[in-house]
Write a protein that holds these residues in place. Structure first.
Motif, PDB file in Angstrom:
ATOM      1  N   GLY A 112      -5.159  22.102  12.736  1.00 28.25           N
ATOM      2  CA  GLY A 112      -4.065  21.193  12.437  1.00 28.25           C
ATOM      3  C   GLY A 112      -4.493  19.746  12.477  1.00 28.25           C
ATOM      4  N   ALA A 113      -3.902  18.942  11.619  1.00 29.70           N
ATOM      5  CA  ALA A 113      -4.167  17.503  11.630  1.00 29.70           C
ATOM      6  C   ALA A 113      -3.556  16.874  12.870  1.00 29.70           C
ATOM      7  CB  ALA A 113      -3.600  16.864  10.365  1.00 29.70           C
ATOM      8  N   ASP A 114      -4.136  15.752  13.275  1.00 28.96           N
ATOM      9  CA  ASP A 114      -3.606  14.963  14.388  1.00 28.96           C
ATOM     10  C   ASP A 114      -2.846  13.757  13.824  1.00 28.96           C
ATOM     11  OD1 ASP A 114      -4.799  16.569  16.404  1.00 28.96           O
ATOM     12  OD2 ASP A 114      -6.717  15.591  15.987  1.00 28.96           O
ATOM     13  N   TYR A 115      -1.777  13.365  14.519  1.00 27.82           N
ATOM     14  CA  TYR A 115      -0.922  12.288  14.034  1.00 27.82           C
ATOM     15  C   TYR A 115      -0.645  11.281  15.139  1.00 27.82           C
ATOM     16  CZ  TYR A 115      -0.126  15.442  10.136  1.00 27.82           C
ATOM     17  OH  TYR A 115      -0.314  16.279   9.056  1.00 27.82           O
ATOM     18  N   ARG A 116      -0.526  10.040  14.724  1.00 25.46           N
ATOM     19  CA  ARG A 116      -0.142   8.951  15.634  1.00 25.46           C
ATOM     20  C   ARG A 116       0.900   8.089  14.935  1.00 25.46           C
ATOM     21  NH1 ARG A 116      -2.343   3.857  15.896  1.00 25.46           N
ATOM     22  NH2 ARG A 116      -4.155   4.538  14.660  1.00 25.46           N
ATOM     23  N   VAL A 117       2.021   7.837  15.606  1.00 22.39           N
ATOM     24  CA  VAL A 117       3.082   7.027  15.009  1.00 22.39           C
ATOM     25  C   VAL A 117       2.632   5.572  14.936  1.00 22.39           C
ATOM     26  CG1 VAL A 117       5.456   6.209  15.254  1.00 22.39           C
ATOM     27  CG2 VAL A 117       4.895   8.580  15.811  1.00 22.39           C
ATOM     28  N   LEU A 118       2.788   4.989  13.741  1.00 20.04           N
ATOM     29  CA  LEU A 118       2.444   3.582  13.534  1.00 20.04           C
ATOM     30  C   LEU A 118       3.677   2.694  13.610  1.00 20.04           C
ATOM     31  CD1 LEU A 118      -0.036   4.015  10.537  1.00 20.04           C
ATOM     32  CD2 LEU A 118      -0.632   3.530  12.920  1.00 20.04           C
ATOM     33  N   GLU A 119       4.678   3.056  12.831  1.00 28.56           N
ATOM     34  CA  GLU A 119       5.905   2.253  12.853  1.00 28.56           C
ATOM     35  C   GLU A 119       7.024   3.005  12.156  1.00 28.56           C
ATOM     36  OE1 GLU A 119       6.351  -1.031   9.917  1.00 28.56           O
ATOM     37  OE2 GLU A 119       4.188  -0.753   9.598  1.00 28.56           O
ATOM     38  N   GLN A 120       8.243   2.592  12.459  1.00 23.10           N
ATOM     39  CA  GLN A 120       9.421   3.080  11.750  1.00 23.10           C
ATOM     40  C   GLN A 120       9.882   1.980  10.810  1.00 23.10           C
ATOM     41  OE1 GLN A 120      12.386   4.666  14.381  1.00 23.10           O
ATOM     42  NE2 GLN A 120      10.952   6.031  15.410  1.00 23.10           N
ATOM     43  N   SER A 121      10.290   2.379   9.611  1.00 21.12           N
ATOM     44  CA  SER A 121      10.613   1.390   8.600  1.00 21.12           C
ATOM     45  C   SER A 121      11.750   1.919   7.729  1.00 21.12           C
ATOM     46  CB  SER A 121       9.367   1.085   7.758  1.00 21.12           C
ATOM     47  OG  SER A 121       9.619   0.044   6.838  1.00 21.12           O
ATOM     48  N   VAL A 122      11.940   1.268   6.594  1.00 22.19           N
ATOM     49  CA  VAL A 122      12.969   1.659   5.635  1.00 22.19           C
ATOM     50  C   VAL A 122      12.335   1.621   4.249  1.00 22.19           C
ATOM     51  CG1 VAL A 122      15.180   1.051   4.573  1.00 22.19           C
ATOM     52  CG2 VAL A 122      14.862   0.795   7.042  1.00 22.19           C
ATOM     53  N   ASP A 123      12.636   2.619   3.419  1.00 21.42           N
ATOM     54  CA  ASP A 123      12.134   2.655   2.051  1.00 21.42           C
ATOM     55  C   ASP A 123      13.295   3.007   1.129  1.00 21.42           C
ATOM     56  OD1 ASP A 123      10.400   2.503  -0.057  1.00 21.42           O
ATOM     57  OD2 ASP A 123       9.040   4.063   0.641  1.00 21.42           O
ATOM     58  N   SER A 124      13.165   2.646  -0.141  1.00 19.61           N
ATOM     59  CA  SER A 124      14.220   2.904  -1.118  1.00 19.61           C
ATOM     60  C   SER A 124      13.930   4.208  -1.850  1.00 19.61           C
ATOM     61  CB  SER A 124      14.305   1.750  -2.118  1.00 19.61           C
ATOM     62  OG  SER A 124      15.280   2.018  -3.108  1.00 19.61           O
ATOM     63  N   ILE A 125      14.873   5.129  -1.815  1.00 14.64           N
ATOM     64  CA  ILE A 125      14.776   6.404  -2.527  1.00 14.64           C
ATOM     65  C   ILE A 125      15.931   6.474  -3.509  1.00 14.64           C
ATOM     66  CG2 ILE A 125      14.615   8.898  -2.325  1.00 14.64           C
ATOM     67  CD1 ILE A 125      12.385   7.419  -0.902  1.00 14.64           C
ATOM     68  N   GLY A 126      15.625   6.352  -4.802  1.00 18.18           N
ATOM     69  CA  GLY A 126      16.671   6.367  -5.807  1.00 18.18           C
ATOM     70  C   GLY A 126      17.682   5.253  -5.626  1.00 18.18           C
ATOM     71  N   GLY A 127      17.199   4.104  -5.130  1.00 19.79           N
ATOM     72  CA  GLY A 127      18.079   2.968  -4.922  1.00 19.79           C
ATOM     73  C   GLY A 127      18.807   2.972  -3.594  1.00 19.79           C
ATOM     74  N   THR A 128      18.578   4.001  -2.777  1.00 24.69           N
ATOM     75  CA  THR A 128      19.220   4.100  -1.459  1.00 24.69           C
ATOM     76  C   THR A 128      18.203   3.849  -0.364  1.00 24.69           C
ATOM     77  OG1 THR A 128      20.804   5.735  -2.294  1.00 24.69           O
ATOM     78  CG2 THR A 128      20.527   5.593   0.095  1.00 24.69           C
ATOM     79  N   ALA A 129      18.530   2.971   0.567  1.00 23.99           N
ATOM     80  CA  ALA A 129      17.637   2.681   1.682  1.00 23.99           C
ATOM     81  C   ALA A 129      17.633   3.849   2.653  1.00 23.99           C
ATOM     82  CB  ALA A 129      18.068   1.397   2.397  1.00 23.99           C
ATOM     83  N   MET A 130      16.427   4.355   2.974  1.00 22.97           N
ATOM     84  CA  MET A 130      16.292   5.507   3.854  1.00 22.97           C
ATOM     85  C   MET A 130      15.323   5.170   4.982  1.00 22.97           C
ATOM     86  SD  MET A 130      18.121   7.899   2.295  1.00 22.97           S
ATOM     87  CE  MET A 130      17.541   9.492   2.834  1.00 22.97           C
ATOM     88  N   PRO A 131      15.614   5.630   6.214  1.00 23.90           N
ATOM     89  CA  PRO A 131      14.665   5.410   7.314  1.00 23.90           C
ATOM     90  C   PRO A 131      13.403   6.236   7.114  1.00 23.90           C
ATOM     91  CG  PRO A 131      16.484   6.821   8.019  1.00 23.90           C
ATOM     92  CD  PRO A 131      16.838   6.337   6.653  1.00 23.90           C
ATOM     93  N   THR A 132      12.260   5.652   7.418  1.00 25.97           N
ATOM     94  CA  THR A 132      10.969   6.318   7.262  1.00 25.97           C
ATOM     95  C   THR A 132      10.151   6.172   8.537  1.00 25.97           C
ATOM     96  OG1 THR A 132       9.793   4.368   6.414  1.00 25.97           O
ATOM     97  CG2 THR A 132      10.968   5.737   4.814  1.00 25.97           C
ATOM     98  N   VAL A 133       9.136   7.029   8.655  1.00 34.30           N
ATOM     99  CA  VAL A 133       8.183   6.952   9.757  1.00 34.30           C
ATOM    100  C   VAL A 133       6.782   6.929   9.143  1.00 34.30           C
ATOM    101  CG1 VAL A 133       7.292   8.007  11.860  1.00 34.30           C
ATOM    102  CG2 VAL A 133       9.729   8.236  11.282  1.00 34.30           C
ATOM    103  N   GLN A 134       5.984   5.940   9.521  1.00 36.81           N
ATOM    104  CA  GLN A 134       4.604   5.866   9.056  1.00 36.81           C
ATOM    105  C   GLN A 134       3.683   6.396  10.161  1.00 36.81           C
ATOM    106  OE1 GLN A 134       3.546   2.033   7.477  1.00 36.81           O
ATOM    107  NE2 GLN A 134       5.383   1.919   6.184  1.00 36.81           N
ATOM    108  N   LEU A 135       2.743   7.261   9.753  1.00 35.34           N
ATOM    109  CA  LEU A 135       1.861   7.943  10.688  1.00 35.34           C
ATOM    110  C   LEU A 135       0.409   7.755  10.269  1.00 35.34           C
ATOM    111  CD1 LEU A 135       3.758  11.366  10.717  1.00 35.34           C
ATOM    112  CD2 LEU A 135       3.944   9.589  12.460  1.00 35.34           C
ATOM    113  N   ALA A 136      -0.496   7.716  11.250  1.00 35.16           N
ATOM    114  CA  ALA A 136      -1.930   7.822  10.987  1.00 35.16           C
ATOM    115  C   ALA A 136      -2.287   9.291  11.099  1.00 35.16           C
ATOM    116  CB  ALA A 136      -2.724   6.993  11.985  1.00 35.16           C
TER     117      ALA A 136
END
Length: 228
Positions: A112-136
């Motif tokens: 399995g891959a290993d993951y580390r949380v970098l930051e929580q952000s917001v991205d636009s999906i079809g014009g709607t702002a959605m919460p996102t999580v960026q991981l290493a």
């Protein structure tokens, strides 16, 4: 017409050489979608090394010689096996690999891959702002290797589980870094080597074309293979 050709021989020769260069040596491709967030943004223009894998007859897809092999983690351009659209994704699994995804976590050959949380952000999906999580994301556990930054979008429906799949010889499994917003091998299938175009190396220039068209100068010349 003959006089025009005679008077513009230099310009015509330049166009021919320019076409040869772009189809056989190096190319630059704009990023049109969000499928490679957070590493590539709409408005980025990336430099693609077309000699990374194959030497081809200029202006064709005829392969003259194999020059190198794709590596896991490479960002590559290729023609979609579904409709030949030019796409850019990351190589996740190589020929002979057994790959699966369980609730967003990747497994390559049982590890399995290993993951580390970098930051929580917001991205636009079809014009709607959605919460996102960026991981290493690290697949090999070696700190010296470049890590991959990926993005997940918990509140959207996406294919977060598949496989296990054994990748046949001569084919590759591609995923977008924006895992929950990418039409990649989970949709278009595995990608044959003959459809690979080249390896994306760095961002040449970038502009916020979805906003105010201001240049993003901090991205000019940025390598796509960061070290954490």
């Amino acid at each position: 017409m003959k006089n025009w050709v005679r008077n513009n021989k230099g310009f015509l020769a330049f166009l021919v050489l320019f076409g040869v260069f772009r189809t056989a040596v190096a190319d630059w491709n704009p990023i049109p979608s969000a499928s490679m967030h957070p590493n590539l943004l709409e408005g980025d223009v990336v430099l693609v090394n077309r000699l990374a894998f194959d030497l081809k007859v200029p202006l064709t897809d005829v392969v003259l010689a194999h020059l190198g092999e794709p590596h896991r983690g490479d960002i590559v351009t290729f023609r979609s096996p579904r409709d030949r659209t030019l796409l850019i994704k990351r190589v996740v699994a190589l020929p002979g690999d057994v790959v699966e995804m369980r609730n967003e976590r990747l497994y390559i050959n049982g590890r399995g891959a290993d993951y580390r949380v970098l930051e929580q952000s917001v991205d636009s999906i079809g014009g709607t702002a959605m919460p996102t999580v960026q991981l290493a994301e690290s697949w090999d556990g070696k700190a010296a290797q470049p890590r991959r930054h990926i993005q997940i979008i918990p509140d959207v429906t996406a294919p977060r589980t598949f496989g296990p799949v054994t990748v046949p010889q001569g084919e590759y499994l591609m995923l977008g870094d924006n895992r929950d917003n990418s039409a990649d091998s989970r949709v278009i299938g595995l990608v044959p080597r003959k459809l690979l175009v080249g390896r994306a190396e760095r961002v040449l220039v970038s502009a916020d074309y979805q906003g105010n068209w201001m240049p993003r100068t901090e991205r000019f010349g940025m390598s796509l293979y960061r070290q954490d």
